[in-house]
Design an enzyme around this catalytic site. Structure first.
Site, PDB file in Angstrom:
ATOM      1  N   HIS A  41     -11.668  28.281   7.824  1.00 23.72           N
ATOM      2  CA  HIS A  41     -12.527  29.232   7.106  1.00 23.72           C
ATOM      3  C   HIS A  41     -13.742  28.535   6.490  1.00 23.72           C
ATOM      4  CE1 HIS A  41     -13.389  33.104   5.407  1.00 23.72           C
ATOM      5  NE2 HIS A  41     -13.248  32.704   4.152  1.00 23.72           N
ATOM      6  N   GLU A 177     -14.593  31.764  12.877  1.00 24.27           N
ATOM      7  CA  GLU A 177     -13.192  31.400  12.704  1.00 24.27           C
ATOM      8  C   GLU A 177     -12.425  31.658  13.999  1.00 24.27           C
ATOM      9  OE1 GLU A 177     -13.581  33.132   8.147  1.00 24.27           O
ATOM     10  OE2 GLU A 177     -12.204  34.073   9.565  1.00 24.27           O
TER      11      GLU A 177
END
Length: 214
Positions: A41, A177
């Site tokens: 992240h 991501e």
């Protein structure tokens, strides 16, 4: 943990190469069949600290479909074509070009927060490219996983600060991501995110940096 079966042992190795790549290797095993969907992240702003938002960053994503989500952000099971929509980054364009378009999923998220179905996930060819015209820094992204969540930092706020105290405001960073599609265990047509007992799970994601004349 949280009701998932088995004991999962996970090792994540981060490597910084001599040619300016950040290589992430995920390895996992389990003693029971279980669900596993690992991602990273990190936020990126290629113009550097205290440079404002990422709306002017140029982005390309090699994906023809996205995962449809409902008003709660939960996948419906449908895959939607990006052609002719604000989600189409097949040709390079600024992140901010269509970020406020009157499309339901964009309005619900306050920008981009959606899983792209990758056309050809491989470590040989980048699935995405990001470029800052301000700094000339570029980032190519590679993965062995089938999807990527593109998040435009819609909910970043001034409760988080940089190392020199600069507040991270909304849209001051973006995320790519890599992952299996969200809600994979409940969607039979999605690639499986199940790790079988006694089997090894390995995946790679690479963020490769360069600088070009602007």
């Amino acid at each position: 943990d949280q009701g998932f079966p088995g004991t999962v042992r996970i090792k994540v190795t981060y490597t910084l190469s001599e040619d300016d790549k950040v290589i992430i290797h995920y390895h996992a095993t389990s003693d029971a069949d279980t669900v596993l969907n690992l991602t990273n992240h990190a936020y990126f702003n290629l113009a550097g600290e205290d440079s404002g938002d990422i709306l002017g960053h140029l982005l390309t994503i090699h994906s023809s479909k996205i995962v449809e989500v409902n008003s709660d952000g939960i996948p419906t099971g449908a895959l939607l074509s990006v052609a002719g929509t604000a989600y189409d980054f097949a040709e390079e364009k600024p992140v901010g070009a269509d970020i406020d378009k009157d499309e339901v999923m964009i309005q619900n998220s306050g920008g981009y927060d959606i899983n792209y179905v990758l056309d050809n996930p491989t470590l040989d060819t980048a699935f995405a490219n990001v470029k800052s015209l301000e700094s000339g820094i570029t980032m190519d992204v590679y993965t062995t996983l089938p999807g990527v969540q593109f998040y435009s930092g819609n909910s970043l706020g001034d409760d988080a600060h940089s190392k020199s105290g600069v507040p991270y405001v909304a849209r001051s960073g973006l995320c790519l991501e890599t992952q299996f599609y969200p809600d994979s265990p409940n969607q039979p047509d999605f690639p499986s995110a199940v790790l079988n007992a006694g089997k090894d799970f390995d995946s790679y994601t690479i963020y490769a940096f360069n600088r070009v004349d602007v």
